[in-house]
Design an enzyme around this catalytic site. Structure first.
Site, short mmCIF file in Angstrom:
data_model
loop_
_atom_site.label_atom_id
_atom_site.label_comp_id
_atom_site.label_asym_id
_atom_site.label_seq_id
_atom_site.Cartn_x
_atom_site.Cartn_y
_atom_site.Cartn_z
N ASP A 106 6.10 1.16 -5.11
CA ASP A 106 5.96 1.41 -6.54
C ASP A 106 7.00 2.42 -7.02
OD1 ASP A 106 3.72 -0.20 -6.45
OD2 ASP A 106 2.31 1.49 -6.35
N1 URA Z 1 0.43 0.80 -2.00
C1 URA Z 1 0.56 1.24 -3.27
O1 URA Z 1 -0.42 1.41 -3.99
N2 URA Z 1 1.78 1.50 -3.71
C2 URA Z 1 2.90 1.37 -2.94
O2 URA Z 1 4.01 1.64 -3.40
C3 URA Z 1 2.74 0.92 -1.63
C4 URA Z 1 1.48 0.62 -1.19
#
Ligand code: URA
Length: 239
Positions: A106
């Site tokens: 993310d």
């Molecule tokens: N899980 C999440 O919520 N975000 C990420 O970036 C990776 C795994």
């Protein structure tokens, strides 16, 4: 390796566009096995033929493998005109190989991001069948306790009705803001945040620290990257 046109190979190595390479050939700047070739459609085997441009030998390589400590604020997709991309942090030399992140993080997540142009490795690492463990260091609001460890071990029912595979939760600090390491075998959208969300807990910081047996190099500051070492590439290919 099968023979390829010299303009394709030199283009891949960042020497120039097809048009430019045609000109370089006409000017006699390209040699194959010591002999000048005048035509840019000449075919070579980059593994066995010696390719020279302006009298320097070009070491051909097909794949690149990069480990980045992804910083917050950049996105892992390869094309989004409105956002800053992790790929933009790479030198032009690497961009020329058209690499892409293997498994997204993310925008606000930090940590281990693999970047490569090896489609087969990407497919294997991301295939749900291979169950490659990904470990995240997580800071989360609220006390994380043994009951949570058990719930993660059983699998967590997410907001869309999907029940995750068993996940391993290691509590490092249980406090108002707890610190844990969580290992998951899948990569559903926002999975870690949604797993904690399902238990009414909000993730405040997320950092991936390993994928399979590959560990994030702790000397890399957020935004820094380096090529994987041979033994690290072998670890990934053994998956
Ligand atoms: N899980 C999440 O919520 N975000 C990420 O970036 C990776 C795994």
């Amino acid at each position: 390796m099968k023979k390829e046109r010299i303009d394709k190979i030199l283009g891949h190595m960042g020497i120039g566009s097809r048009k430019e390479i045609k000109e370089f050939a006409k000017k006699g700047l390209i040699k194959i096995n010591g002999a000048v070739i005048k035509s840019s459609d000449f075919k070579v085997d980059p593994e066995s033929d010696i390719i020279e441009y302006m009298n320097s030998v070009i070491e051909y390589r097909e794949f690149i493998y990069i480990m980045m400590n992804k910083p917050q604020g950049l996105i892992s997709s390869t094309d989004d005109p409105r956002e800053s991309l992790v790929i933009d942090l790479l030198d032009d030399y690497y961009k020329n190989f058209k690499p892409f992140p293997i498994g997204r993080l993310d925008k606000d997540t930090e940590g281990l991001l693999l970047i490569s142009n090896d489609g087969k490795l990407a497919h294997d690492l991301l295939s749900p069948k291979k169950k490659v463990g990904k470990t995240y260091y997580v800071q989360v609001m609220g006390y994380v306790e043994e009951e949570h460890v058990e719930k993660f071990k059983e699998g967590i029912l997410l907001d869309d009705g999907y029940k995750t595979l068993p996940a391993n939760l290691e509590v490092l600090v249980s406090d108002n803001i707890s610190k844990v390491n969580l290992t998951i075998m899948e990569g559903k959208y926002h999975q870690v945040k949604r797993m904690f969300g399902a238990l009414g807990m909000r993730v405040t910081y997320l950092k991936r620290i390993s994928m399979g047996e590959l560990l994030l190099d702790l000397t890399l500051e957020p935004g820094e990257y380096r090529e994987l070492r041979e033994e690290e590439i072998s670890l990934l290919k053994r998956i």
